[in-house]
Design a protein around this motif. Structure first.
Motif, PDB file in Angstrom:
ATOM      1  N   PRO A 419      19.960  49.423  35.006  1.00  0.00           N
ATOM      2  CA  PRO A 419      18.884  49.662  35.972  1.00  0.00           C
ATOM      3  C   PRO A 419      18.016  50.849  35.544  1.00  0.00           C
ATOM      4  CG  PRO A 419      21.010  49.428  37.085  1.00  0.00           C
ATOM      5  CD  PRO A 419      21.301  49.517  35.622  1.00  0.00           C
ATOM      6  N   ALA A 420      16.762  50.815  35.950  1.00  0.00           N
ATOM      7  CA  ALA A 420      15.834  51.874  35.556  1.00  0.00           C
ATOM      8  C   ALA A 420      16.278  53.243  36.039  1.00  0.00           C
ATOM      9  CB  ALA A 420      14.435  51.558  36.093  1.00  0.00           C
ATOM     10  N   GLU A 421      17.011  53.285  37.174  1.00  0.00           N
ATOM     11  CA  GLU A 421      17.427  54.577  37.722  1.00  0.00           C
ATOM     12  C   GLU A 421      18.698  55.123  37.089  1.00  0.00           C
ATOM     13  OE1 GLU A 421      18.915  51.252  40.482  1.00  0.00           O
ATOM     14  OE2 GLU A 421      17.108  51.767  39.318  1.00  0.00           O
ATOM     15  N   ALA A 422      19.251  54.447  36.098  1.00  0.00           N
ATOM     16  CA  ALA A 422      20.468  54.938  35.445  1.00  0.00           C
ATOM     17  C   ALA A 422      20.176  56.256  34.736  1.00  0.00           C
ATOM     18  CB  ALA A 422      20.977  53.907  34.445  1.00  0.00           C
ATOM     19  N   GLY A 435      33.013  53.974  29.430  1.00  0.00           N
ATOM     20  CA  GLY A 435      32.583  53.393  30.696  1.00  0.00           C
ATOM     21  C   GLY A 435      33.443  53.814  31.869  1.00  0.00           C
ATOM     22  N   GLN A 436      34.771  53.815  31.715  1.00  0.00           N
ATOM     23  CA  GLN A 436      35.647  54.196  32.813  1.00  0.00           C
ATOM     24  C   GLN A 436      35.501  55.674  33.155  1.00  0.00           C
ATOM     25  OE1 GLN A 436      37.254  51.896  34.598  1.00  0.00           O
ATOM     26  NE2 GLN A 436      36.274  50.431  33.202  1.00  0.00           N
ATOM     27  N   ALA A 437      35.268  56.502  32.152  1.00  0.00           N
ATOM     28  CA  ALA A 437      35.063  57.932  32.412  1.00  0.00           C
ATOM     29  C   ALA A 437      33.783  58.156  33.199  1.00  0.00           C
ATOM     30  CB  ALA A 437      35.022  58.694  31.092  1.00  0.00           C
ATOM     31  N   VAL A 438      32.741  57.378  32.877  1.00  0.00           N
ATOM     32  CA  VAL A 438      31.480  57.494  33.629  1.00  0.00           C
ATOM     33  C   VAL A 438      31.696  57.047  35.074  1.00  0.00           C
ATOM     34  CG1 VAL A 438      29.112  56.657  33.806  1.00  0.00           C
ATOM     35  CG2 VAL A 438      30.068  57.216  31.561  1.00  0.00           C
ATOM     36  N   LEU A 439      32.398  55.945  35.266  1.00  0.00           N
ATOM     37  CA  LEU A 439      32.631  55.436  36.621  1.00  0.00           C
ATOM     38  C   LEU A 439      33.452  56.407  37.464  1.00  0.00           C
ATOM     39  CD1 LEU A 439      33.361  51.643  36.014  1.00  0.00           C
ATOM     40  CD2 LEU A 439      31.398  52.634  37.214  1.00  0.00           C
ATOM     41  N   ALA A 440      34.319  57.171  36.810  1.00  0.00           N
ATOM     42  CA  ALA A 440      35.155  58.116  37.556  1.00  0.00           C
ATOM     43  C   ALA A 440      34.328  59.185  38.251  1.00  0.00           C
ATOM     44  CB  ALA A 440      36.165  58.766  36.618  1.00  0.00           C
ATOM     45  N   HIS A 441      33.119  59.436  37.767  1.00  0.00           N
ATOM     46  CA  HIS A 441      32.251  60.447  38.374  1.00  0.00           C
ATOM     47  C   HIS A 441      31.273  59.851  39.383  1.00  0.00           C
ATOM     48  CE1 HIS A 441      33.651  62.497  34.685  1.00  0.00           C
ATOM     49  NE2 HIS A 441      33.482  63.617  35.385  1.00  0.00           N
ATOM     50  N   VAL A 442      31.363  58.558  39.610  1.00  0.00           N
ATOM     51  CA  VAL A 442      30.483  57.893  40.571  1.00  0.00           C
ATOM     52  C   VAL A 442      31.151  57.931  41.947  1.00  0.00           C
ATOM     53  CG1 VAL A 442      29.405  55.694  41.193  1.00  0.00           C
ATOM     54  CG2 VAL A 442      29.483  56.405  38.797  1.00  0.00           C
ATOM     55  N   PRO A 443      30.408  58.236  43.015  1.00  0.00           N
ATOM     56  CA  PRO A 443      31.008  58.238  44.362  1.00  0.00           C
ATOM     57  C   PRO A 443      31.690  56.905  44.673  1.00  0.00           C
ATOM     58  CG  PRO A 443      28.812  59.210  44.424  1.00  0.00           C
ATOM     59  CD  PRO A 443      28.999  58.643  43.041  1.00  0.00           C
ATOM     60  N   ALA A 444      32.808  56.973  45.361  1.00  0.00           N
ATOM     61  CA  ALA A 444      33.605  55.778  45.641  1.00  0.00           C
ATOM     62  C   ALA A 444      32.807  54.723  46.396  1.00  0.00           C
ATOM     63  CB  ALA A 444      34.849  56.159  46.430  1.00  0.00           C
ATOM     64  N   ALA A 445      31.888  55.149  47.241  1.00  0.00           N
ATOM     65  CA  ALA A 445      31.133  54.203  48.061  1.00  0.00           C
ATOM     66  C   ALA A 445      30.249  53.287  47.222  1.00  0.00           C
ATOM     67  CB  ALA A 445      30.289  54.962  49.080  1.00  0.00           C
ATOM     68  N   THR A 446      29.793  53.772  46.077  1.00  0.00           N
ATOM     69  CA  THR A 446      28.882  52.971  45.241  1.00  0.00           C
ATOM     70  C   THR A 446      29.518  52.559  43.918  1.00  0.00           C
ATOM     71  OG1 THR A 446      27.946  54.993  44.258  1.00  0.00           O
ATOM     72  CG2 THR A 446      26.853  54.088  46.227  1.00  0.00           C
ATOM     73  N   ASP A 448      31.730  50.240  43.002  1.00  0.00           N
ATOM     74  CA  ASP A 448      31.754  48.813  42.693  1.00  0.00           C
ATOM     75  C   ASP A 448      30.375  48.312  42.285  1.00  0.00           C
ATOM     76  OD1 ASP A 448      34.440  48.690  43.185  1.00  0.00           O
ATOM     77  OD2 ASP A 448      34.231  47.890  45.228  1.00  0.00           O
ATOM     78  N   THR A 449      29.348  48.800  42.966  1.00  0.00           N
ATOM     79  CA  THR A 449      27.982  48.381  42.633  1.00  0.00           C
ATOM     80  C   THR A 449      27.591  48.842  41.236  1.00  0.00           C
ATOM     81  OG1 THR A 449      27.348  48.503  44.968  1.00  0.00           O
ATOM     82  CG2 THR A 449      25.573  48.519  43.332  1.00  0.00           C
ATOM     83  N   VAL A 450      27.942  50.087  40.912  1.00  0.00           N
ATOM     84  CA  VAL A 450      27.616  50.626  39.588  1.00  0.00           C
ATOM     85  C   VAL A 450      28.410  49.898  38.506  1.00  0.00           C
ATOM     86  CG1 VAL A 450      27.712  52.684  38.131  1.00  0.00           C
ATOM     87  CG2 VAL A 450      26.965  52.878  40.504  1.00  0.00           C
ATOM     88  N   HIS A 452      29.433  46.837  38.584  1.00  0.00           N
ATOM     89  CA  HIS A 452      28.806  45.527  38.398  1.00  0.00           C
ATOM     90  C   HIS A 452      27.561  45.656  37.531  1.00  0.00           C
ATOM     91  CE1 HIS A 452      26.367  41.978  39.455  1.00  0.00           C
ATOM     92  NE2 HIS A 452      27.537  41.375  39.625  1.00  0.00           N
ATOM     93  N   ALA A 453      26.781  46.714  37.731  1.00  0.00           N
ATOM     94  CA  ALA A 453      25.578  46.925  36.917  1.00  0.00           C
ATOM     95  C   ALA A 453      25.955  47.189  35.462  1.00  0.00           C
ATOM     96  CB  ALA A 453      24.771  48.095  37.477  1.00  0.00           C
ATOM     97  N   PHE A 454      27.029  47.943  35.261  1.00  0.00           N
ATOM     98  CA  PHE A 454      27.478  48.200  33.888  1.00  0.00           C
ATOM     99  C   PHE A 454      27.911  46.904  33.197  1.00  0.00           C
ATOM    100  CE2 PHE A 454      28.858  52.923  34.510  1.00  0.00           C
ATOM    101  CZ  PHE A 454      27.533  53.269  34.677  1.00  0.00           C
ATOM    102  N   ARG A 455      28.655  46.063  33.931  1.00  0.00           N
ATOM    103  CA  ARG A 455      29.099  44.804  33.337  1.00  0.00           C
ATOM    104  C   ARG A 455      27.912  43.900  33.030  1.00  0.00           C
ATOM    105  NH1 ARG A 455      33.306  45.393  37.214  1.00  0.00           N
ATOM    106  NH2 ARG A 455      32.229  43.968  38.644  1.00  0.00           N
ATOM    107  N   ALA A 456      26.904  43.925  33.911  1.00  0.00           N
ATOM    108  CA  ALA A 456      25.709  43.122  33.657  1.00  0.00           C
ATOM    109  C   ALA A 456      24.980  43.613  32.411  1.00  0.00           C
ATOM    110  CB  ALA A 456      24.782  43.170  34.872  1.00  0.00           C
ATOM    111  N   ALA A 457      24.904  44.938  32.242  1.00  0.00           N
ATOM    112  CA  ALA A 457      24.237  45.494  31.068  1.00  0.00           C
ATOM    113  C   ALA A 457      25.006  45.146  29.794  1.00  0.00           C
ATOM    114  CB  ALA A 457      24.100  47.006  31.211  1.00  0.00           C
ATOM    115  N   PHE A 458      26.328  45.235  29.862  1.00  0.00           N
ATOM    116  CA  PHE A 458      27.133  44.855  28.712  1.00  0.00           C
ATOM    117  C   PHE A 458      26.924  43.388  28.362  1.00  0.00           C
ATOM    118  CE2 PHE A 458      29.732  48.572  27.964  1.00  0.00           C
ATOM    119  CZ  PHE A 458      30.312  48.315  26.722  1.00  0.00           C
ATOM    120  N   ALA A 459      26.842  42.530  29.372  1.00  0.00           N
ATOM    121  CA  ALA A 459      26.628  41.109  29.115  1.00  0.00           C
ATOM    122  C   ALA A 459      25.312  40.880  28.380  1.00  0.00           C
ATOM    123  CB  ALA A 459      26.652  40.333  30.432  1.00  0.00           C
ATOM    124  N   VAL A 460      24.268  41.609  28.777  1.00  0.00           N
ATOM    125  CA  VAL A 460      22.982  41.479  28.083  1.00  0.00           C
ATOM    126  C   VAL A 460      23.125  41.898  26.623  1.00  0.00           C
ATOM    127  CG1 VAL A 460      20.608  42.338  27.961  1.00  0.00           C
ATOM    128  CG2 VAL A 460      21.615  41.795  30.183  1.00  0.00           C
TER     129      VAL A 460
END
Length: 575
Positions: A419-422, A435-446, A448-450, A452-460
């Motif tokens: 996403p552009a706001e990454a 990737g897991q280290a980056v996710l560990a610093h993401v608030p728990a509330a968001t 799962d959303t982040v 999913h965005a990472f997996r989508a970017a990897f797929a691309v």
């Protein structure tokens, strides 16, 4: 043990040098985490080894001809063991990369001398058996690399993938010192140092520019400078090789369009078949949470298994068919398999790769075993050593450049998919396996959303990488089908001396004509000798007699060069 000791000694070295091309693939995410390595550094862990192996293979073959193949092989084992220990003890990524480059020096010495050592140790049927076992070990080693790397990394640590080489090298050195026969070429030419330097600088600078460009931009001075250096070095290399009496790579080989197409296909095949595997391994482990063992099984087993099965069947069923067909069509099937894999989405499981890997394995099983034999068939017998060395060099170069090119494609796709706001640096962290280290610093509330965005970017990124891999394989297939001569034309081009071989006398010999009978006997004996020489110099992996017919190299084996050191056209002299 005495009889097959030389074979065991050579196979142990070949096992290590081939498995180390692929064993690090599934260990890369763990290495990146422990060594805090960047994406570019992870690429160099693989490319440092492959590039040095490619750059030195022809030169080391010439050195071995001059100073002795057994001595060079022993030196390669010692260097390989020391570099493996240094790799395991590396405290950071630069030291690991340097140690891997030294590993490539040892690997080049082993690969350049293996076939000549077996030729010096065996004759007749035993030689065919030895080449068969040696080729099978080559294929099994390359295929088992990701699985072995996964087991060692998951149940021990990433360092163990290098430490395991040390005791194997000790055994190989002891066996080689006792069992191998020394051989050399009394007419070896001068070492082509300018050619070696020019080729090494050109290949290294091009790879550096490709890796740097993905990180720093394609128009930066740090990218354009190495590209310019690569172009100048390549030009110098071509000028030097065209003027030397004993060149590292005889450019006259490329006057034969079949050889040119097949060597280009070898380079593109390695890139299209293996260049994307490090990036699918990153996806499986860092995005899907697979362990190294499962990543090795899901990301590589189908490819290897299909390749082995099809290779075995092709060797039995495709006799009498022009090699351009299995090579060309196999490459097109490989391309189809790569494209079939390129269907990943944010919610895709790793098993979605398996159908495409199976198809790609079928293509490799058709193309790889026949490629070496096709190159050998396209050149005169006395040029088989040089052609085999060139084939090995182009394959290793394709591995190195493929990882660099596809790494740039993967990195660009990953960035485009975010996403552009990454935050800045997110793509680089994901590509480095963090990737897991980056996710560990993401608030728990968001989180799962982040995620999913990472997996989508990897797929691309992975999809784009696979599409480019498929295009490279397709280009190679078209080149082979369009430019490689058929069996009859290739034979006439490769062996013009056949037309000057003594022909049997016209008319039947009679008991009353002893001169004519003797002449016919001599001609028949000459024909049998030539056939035996061709059979003995055939590609490894086929235990056969002189009348076995068309020859194919086992899936994964390094080359079908004649029984001479790669890069030379010299005969073997035993001490």
């Amino acid at each position: 043990m005495r009889k097959w000791g030389p074979l065991l000694a050579v196979c142990l070295g070949n096992l290590m040098l081939m498995i180390d091309v692929t064993i690090v693939v599934v260990a890369l995410p763990t290495m990146g985490e422990h060594l805090d390595a960047s994406f570019g550094e992870l690429q160099w862990v693989i490319d440092g080894y492959a590039l040095v192996l490619a750059a030195l293979l022809l030169t080391v073959g010439s050195l071995a001809d001059r100073y002795g193949r057994r001595r060079s092989y022993l030196a390669g084992l010692v260097v390989f063991a020391a570099a493996s220990l240094a790799s395991a003890l590396a405290p950071n990524a630069p030291v690991l990369i340097a140690a891997r480059a030294v590993q490539g020096v040892g690997g080049a010495a082993m690969l350049a001398t293996s076939m000549a050592l077996l030729t010096a140790s065996y004759t007749g049927k035993d030689r065919g058996i030895a080449f068969g076992v040696w080729g099978a070990v080559s294929g099994a080693s390359a295929a088992a690399g990701p699985i072995a790397g996964g087991l060692l990394t998951e149940y021990l640590n990433w360092q163990s993938i290098f430490l395991v080489n040390v005791p194997v090298c000790v055994v190989a050195v002891a066996l080689s010192a006792r069992m191998l026969t020394e051989s050399r070429n009394p007419h070896a030419g001068r070492l082509d140092v300018p050619g070696m330097i020019g080729f090494s600088v050109a290949a290294g600078a091009a790879t550096f520019a490709l890796i740097r460009g993905a990180a720093n931009g394609w128009t930066s001075a740090g990218t354009l400078g190495p590209f310019a250096l690569a172009a100048v070095s390549l030009a110098v290399f071509l000028v030097v090789e065209s003027r030397r009496r004993h060149p590292m790579l005889d450019l006259s080989l490329f006057r034969n369009r079949s050889v040119t197409a097949l060597l280009a296909a070898a380079l593109l095949l390695q890139a299209g078949a293996f260049g994307y595997l490090p990036y699918t391994s990153l996806w499986l482990q860092t995005m899907l949470g697979d362990g190294p063992v499962r990543a090795g099984l899901v990301g590589g087993l189908a490819l290897s298994a299909a390749g082995f099965v099809v290779s075995a069947l092709a060797g039995r069923l495709l006799h009498g068919i022009s090699p351009k067909l299995p090579v060309g069509l196999g490459l097109l099937v490989l391309a189809a398999g790569d494209l079939l894999e390129a269907r990943l989405t944010a919610g895709a499981a790793g098993t979605r790769l398996i159908p495409g890997l199976l198809v790609a394995g079928v293509g490799m099983g058709l193309a790889l075993p026949t490629l070496s034999g096709a190159v050998m068939a396209a050149v005169p017998r006395h040029r088989a050593g040089m052609a085999g060395g060139a084939l090995n060099t182009f394959r290793q170069l394709g591995q190195a450049l493929g990882i660099a090119v596809l790494g740039a494609v993967f990195s660009g796709g990953l960035s485009a998919g975010l996403p552009a706001e990454a935050p800045a640096g997110t793509a680089a962290a994901l590509a480095a396996g963090q990737g897991q280290a980056v996710l560990a610093h993401v608030p728990a509330a968001t989180r799962d959303t982040v995620a999913h965005a990472f997996r989508a970017a990897f797929a691309v990124g992975i999809n784009r990488t696979l599409v480019v891999s498929g295009l490279l394989a397709a280009i190679a297939g078209v080149l082979v089908l369009a430019l490689v001569a058929g069996r009859g034309a290739a034979a006439a081009t490769a062996d013009p001396a056949r037309s000057t071989d003594p022909a049997p006398p016209r008319g039947p010999a009679t008991p009353g004509d002893p001169a004519r009978t003797a002449e016919a006997a001599r001609a028949a004996e000459a024909a049998r000798t030539a056939d035996a020489a061709r059979a003995g110099a055939a590609a490894p992996g086929e235990a056969r007699d002189a009348a076995a017919g068309p020859q194919r190299v086992p899936f994964g084996s390094p080359s079908g060069a004649e029984n001479r050191s790669p890069g030379t056209d010299s005969d073997v002299m035993l001490d």
